[in-house]
Design an enzyme around this catalytic site. Sequence first.
Site, PDB file in Angstrom:
ATOM      1  N   GLU A   1      45.627 -58.314  43.814  1.00 56.75           N
ATOM      2  CA  GLU A   1      45.843 -57.852  45.176  1.00 56.75           C
ATOM      3  C   GLU A   1      44.613 -57.921  46.062  1.00 56.75           C
ATOM      4  OE1 GLU A   1      45.874 -53.281  45.308  1.00 56.75           O
ATOM      5  OE2 GLU A   1      46.633 -53.714  43.296  1.00 56.75           O
TER       6      GLU A   1
ATOM      7  N   ASP B   1      53.049 -44.980  37.441  1.00 57.30           N
ATOM      8  CA  ASP B   1      52.044 -45.859  36.857  1.00 57.30           C
ATOM      9  C   ASP B   1      50.714 -45.133  36.877  1.00 57.30           C
ATOM     10  OD1 ASP B   1      50.590 -47.091  39.511  1.00 57.30           O
ATOM     11  OD2 ASP B   1      52.758 -47.023  39.823  1.00 57.30           O
TER      12      ASP B   1
END
Length: 386
Positions: A125, A36
């Site tokens: 997050e 990613d």
Amino acid sequence: MRQFRSLACFSLALLLALAPPSLTSFAASRVYHGIDVSEWQGDIDFEAVRQSGIDAVYIRAGEGSDYVDAYFESHYQGALAAGLKIGYYHYVTAQNEEEAREQARFFCSLIRGKTVDLYPAMDFESFPGLDVEEINAIGAAFMETLNDCLGYTPSLYSDTNNTASVWDSSFASYPLWVAEYGPAVPSNTGYWATWDGFQYSDAGNVPGISGQVDLDYFKDTMLINGGNDSGSPDASATYTVRPGDTLWAIARRFGTTVEALVQANDIPDPNLIYPGQVLTIPGRGEMQATYTVRPGDTLWAIARRFGTTVQELVSLNGIADPNLIYPGQVLRLPDSSSVLVYRVVQGDTLSGIALRFGTTVQALVRANHIADPNLIDVGQTLVIPQ
């Protein structure tokens, strides 16, 4: 998937230092190597990335309600040209449900019209000043809005700490992409029975990328057309032939067959393609596992090895004569929940693969009829005994 923008001042929650669990085998029919990326990786040579054995990439689209990743478009175009499977993630900064809906709509607008192979992911997050109930309400608002906008389900990115202690059971219906660095498999998946994506390192070195990059495994359940979701993007894609290309090489690259390419493109002579020719790649999103025929193989032996039948292989690959297959031929394998298929990449060893999947070198040798345990080939397909 860490955020380092100084103005944002976000930080990742620390991962729990838990003892690694006993190793278990993966449940999907195939596991894909992935990375990613975001603007922090800068310019990327995606062709070199693909040639190193990477199958899939998640690209950061943006952050919040108005920030577009500086390399979003160039990363997308590079990954698409290289034939990688593509997903997107968005870093959520919402402090309430209305902001969450706004950010979901913004994310949707960024990826609308683009190739989407993996479920788009919410990366939520950092929760300053929010309690667990508020976090779940904000997350739910984002996911529900994104689902409505896209017409198919999104996925959730989370570390094991938040997976276990923050997200409630209502999120378990979404594919889970979980992060934990060190263990061979995630130590905790909370309300999820298993994981769909596993970010196992934030310090990978991949050809074509300057500096370090996150490394991932993705099960076929993370692929939109690899699961049971009926609302999914078009499974086909196109590829522009380059000098030196052959149909056989293109078929191998995209996990299809020469016969399927010939049929999809009405090619009269499979040995004659030319640079600049645009080919339709059939079923690009299906991501079926493939096997490259080796000297001495027979369809019967391949069928037995992969838990299928000669008839299924003949039908799936359009084989005219079941007694005639040739080394180098790429066969598509039928989907199976009972057989795990793994493709060898550069740097792999049998001992490393055995450790990763909770098996032994001896079991791998037996299952794959390997003559020399010290000699495996990049691109070779292995059955992982379960």
